[in-house]
Design a protein around this motif. Structure first.
Motif, PDB file in Angstrom:
ATOM      1  N   THR A  84       0.765  -1.172  -0.048  1.00  0.00           N
ATOM      2  CA  THR A  84       0.179   0.007  -0.047  1.00  0.00           C
ATOM      3  C   THR A  84       0.928   1.403  -0.142  1.00  0.00           C
ATOM      4  O   THR A  84       2.168   1.125   0.073  1.00  0.00           O
ATOM      5  N   SER A 107      -6.009  -3.268  -0.971  1.00  0.00           N
ATOM      6  CA  SER A 107      -5.080  -2.680   0.288  1.00  0.00           C
ATOM      7  C   SER A 107      -5.366  -3.671   1.297  1.00  0.00           C
ATOM      8  O   SER A 107      -4.613  -3.548   2.419  1.00  0.00           O
ATOM      9  N   ASN A 108      -6.303  -4.792   1.330  1.00  0.00           N
ATOM     10  CA  ASN A 108      -6.469  -5.754   2.692  1.00  0.00           C
ATOM     11  C   ASN A 108      -6.813  -7.057   2.058  1.00  0.00           C
ATOM     12  O   ASN A 108      -7.985  -7.070   1.302  1.00  0.00           O
ATOM     13  N   HIS A 138      -2.639   0.678  13.467  1.00  0.00           N
ATOM     14  CA  HIS A 138      -1.426  -0.192  13.190  1.00  0.00           C
ATOM     15  C   HIS A 138      -0.116  -0.310  14.244  1.00  0.00           C
ATOM     16  O   HIS A 138       0.021   0.856  14.751  1.00  0.00           O
ATOM     17  N   HIS A 139       0.655  -1.077  13.804  1.00  0.00           N
ATOM     18  CA  HIS A 139       1.932  -1.294  14.620  1.00  0.00           C
ATOM     19  C   HIS A 139       2.832   0.165  14.227  1.00  0.00           C
ATOM     20  O   HIS A 139       2.709   0.648  13.166  1.00  0.00           O
ATOM     21  N   LYS A 142       4.486   0.777  10.722  1.00  0.00           N
ATOM     22  CA  LYS A 142       4.029   0.950   9.565  1.00  0.00           C
ATOM     23  C   LYS A 142       4.372   2.437   8.842  1.00  0.00           C
ATOM     24  O   LYS A 142       4.483   3.444   9.642  1.00  0.00           O
ATOM     25  N   ASP A 144       3.238   3.939   5.956  1.00  0.00           N
ATOM     26  CA  ASP A 144       2.282   4.747   5.255  1.00  0.00           C
ATOM     27  C   ASP A 144       1.181   5.190   6.234  1.00  0.00           C
ATOM     28  O   ASP A 144       0.616   4.387   7.027  1.00  0.00           O
ATOM     29  N   SER A 147      -3.820   4.224   6.462  1.00  0.00           N
ATOM     30  CA  SER A 147      -3.672   2.956   5.821  1.00  0.00           C
ATOM     31  C   SER A 147      -4.289   2.733   4.523  1.00  0.00           C
ATOM     32  O   SER A 147      -5.457   3.370   4.112  1.00  0.00           O
ATOM     33  N   GLY A 148      -4.054   1.912   3.482  1.00  0.00           N
ATOM     34  CA  GLY A 148      -4.486   1.475   2.315  1.00  0.00           C
ATOM     35  C   GLY A 148      -5.991   1.258   2.503  1.00  0.00           C
ATOM     36  O   GLY A 148      -7.021   1.734   1.645  1.00  0.00           O
ATOM     37  N   THR A 149      -6.129   0.482   3.663  1.00  0.00           N
ATOM     38  CA  THR A 149      -7.598  -0.039   4.122  1.00  0.00           C
ATOM     39  C   THR A 149      -8.375   1.239   4.209  1.00  0.00           C
ATOM     40  O   THR A 149      -9.725   1.081   3.783  1.00  0.00           O
ATOM     41  N   ARG A 193      -1.807  -5.473  14.532  1.00  0.00           N
ATOM     42  CA  ARG A 193      -1.893  -6.247  13.133  1.00  0.00           C
ATOM     43  C   ARG A 193      -2.592  -5.398  12.044  1.00  0.00           C
ATOM     44  O   ARG A 193      -2.321  -5.265  10.911  1.00  0.00           O
ATOM     45  N   HIS A 196      -9.467  -1.312  11.906  1.00  0.00           N
ATOM     46  CA  HIS A 196     -10.226  -0.230  11.065  1.00  0.00           C
ATOM     47  C   HIS A 196     -11.595  -0.006  11.854  1.00  0.00           C
ATOM     48  O   HIS A 196     -12.332  -1.055  11.855  1.00  0.00           O
ATOM     49  N   PHE A 219      -4.118 -11.921   6.328  1.00  0.00           N
ATOM     50  CA  PHE A 219      -3.901 -11.475   4.986  1.00  0.00           C
ATOM     51  C   PHE A 219      -3.046 -12.293   4.169  1.00  0.00           C
ATOM     52  O   PHE A 219      -3.398 -12.549   2.883  1.00  0.00           O
TER      53      PHE A 219
HETATM   54  O1  LIG Z   1       1.040  -2.143   7.148  1.00  0.00           O
HETATM   55  C1  LIG Z   1       0.220  -3.302   7.558  1.00  0.00           C
HETATM   56  O2  LIG Z   1       0.450  -3.962   8.548  1.00  0.00           O
HETATM   57  C2  LIG Z   1      -1.154  -3.337   7.027  1.00  0.00           C
HETATM   58  N1  LIG Z   1      -1.319  -2.479   5.876  1.00  0.00           N
HETATM   59  C3  LIG Z   1      -2.464  -2.559   5.045  1.00  0.00           C
HETATM   60  C4  LIG Z   1      -3.122  -1.092   4.988  1.00  0.00           C
HETATM   61  O3  LIG Z   1      -2.381  -0.256   4.712  1.00  0.00           O
HETATM   62  O4  LIG Z   1      -4.411  -1.239   4.822  1.00  0.00           O
HETATM   63  C5  LIG Z   1      -3.503  -3.590   5.476  1.00  0.00           C
HETATM   64  C6  LIG Z   1      -3.583  -4.257   6.803  1.00  0.00           C
HETATM   65  O5  LIG Z   1      -4.236  -3.189   7.719  1.00  0.00           O
HETATM   66  C7  LIG Z   1      -2.073  -4.439   7.404  1.00  0.00           C
END
Ligand SMILES: O=C(O)C1=N[C@H](C(=O)O)C[C@H](O)C1
Ligand SMILES: NC(=O)C1=CN([C@@H]2O[C@H](COP(=O)(O)OP(=O)(O)OC[C@H]3O[C@@H](n4cnc5c(N)ncnc54)[C@H](O)[C@@H]3O)[C@@H](O)[C@H]2O)C=CC1
Length: 244
Positions: A84, A107-108, A138-139, A142, A144, A147-149, A193, A196, A219
């Motif tokens: 993503t 994205s998910n 998220h952790h 990460k 970005d 998130s892409g989701t 992990r 959303h 995933f």
């Molecule tokens: O970086 C992650 O860990 C995830 N990234 C994806 C996103 O950016 O949506 C999917 C998931 O949530 C885990």
């Protein structure tokens, strides 16, 4: 099947390798610093030409995935993309590759998230006047944000509302909520992990819709399902729901 994995040493790629092996697939783990049982990701064109895998799964970084997509297109290898954080040029590069090969990007890959997407659409359509706020967690590693989701869910909400929303990323100072505003909130903490939440709030009631991944294996399972489903498909762009 024979499946190559770019990002095989990563948090998610390593789970994908485990899932593939559990399903008795032939795995080509690709790494920039290959050990004895891995192949060199920097020689991707040569490796794909020599081994001719049924699919390449990529969970790396956008700038690498774009390069891998061009190589997959040149060598005719179907591509599953979980990475993503793409910009418009990145999405265009994946579309270019999809002229030559089937490209499935999501994205998910958690099946529950696609159920959440359907539920969110129904909720927004049923409660058109309610305020919508989205929070993703998220952790702390990460790259970005959002998130892409989260971006996918925001697109779904806009489609359901049949209007473009004013995406407000956080709030501070004096900030009265505008009618078409949707608040977007990002949390980075621990080893979460992926969670959303979509909140729909009207006068005197709140509806909260949440998906939480408890393991990256969810995933990985979806990404391998996608690779299995993509084999033999014609060139083009696919989304995970296309193969669910
Ligand atoms: O970086 C992650 O860990 C995830 N990234 C994806 C996103 O950016 O949506 C999917 C998931 O949530 C885990
Ligand atoms: N679509 C989905 O269901 C999911 C998507 N993701 C996405 O997958 C991506 C990876 O996430 P994680 O596994 O947490 O990351 P990570 O950082 O643990 O792993 C990234 C992998 O990519 C490799 N890599 C990094 N830079 C590279 C480069 N320039 N060239 C080649 N390889 C490179 C690393 O060596 C590593 O193997 C992120 O974009 C994340 O948002 C993560 C989980 C689920």
């Amino acid at each position: 099947m024979k499946v190559a994995v770019a990002g095989a040493t990563g948090r998610t790629g390593s789970e994908i390798v485990a899932e593939l092996r559990e399903r008795d697939h032939d795995v080509l783990a690709l790494s920039r610093d290959p050990t004895d049982d891995q192949r060199d990701l920097d020689d991707l064109a040569a490796v794909l030409t020599e081994t001719d895998p049924d699919a390449l799964i990529d969970f790396t970084v956008p700038e690498a995935t774009v390069e891998h997509a061009a190589v997959a297109a040149e060598t005719g290898v179907p591509l599953v993309v979980g990475t993503t954080g793409f910009d418009d040029d990145g999405f265009a590069a994946l579309a270019d590759a999809a002229r030559e090969i089937p490209v499935l990007r999501a994205s998910n890959f958690a099946r529950g998230v696609h159920a959440l997407r359907d539920i969110v659409q129904a909720g927004v359509e049923a409660l058109p006047e309610y305020d919508v706020e989205l929070t993703e967690t998220h952790h702390n590693g990460k790259r970005d944000a959002p998130s892409g989701t989260a971006l996918t869910l925001l697109d779904d909400i806009e489609d359901a509302r049949e209007t473009e929303l004013d995406r407000t990323h956080g709030r501070e100072g004096e900030h009265e909520r505008a009618p078409e505003e949707v608040g977007v909130h990002v949390r980075r903490a621990g080893n979460v992990r992926g969670e959303h939440e979509v909140l729909l709030a009207g006068n005197d009631e709140v509806v909260t819709l949440t998906h939480r991944a408890e393991s990256r294996r969810v995933f990985a399972a979806g990404a391998v399902d996608a690779a299995e489903a993509l084999a033999g498909r014609p060139a083009g762009e696919y989304d995970f729901p296309d193969v669910l």
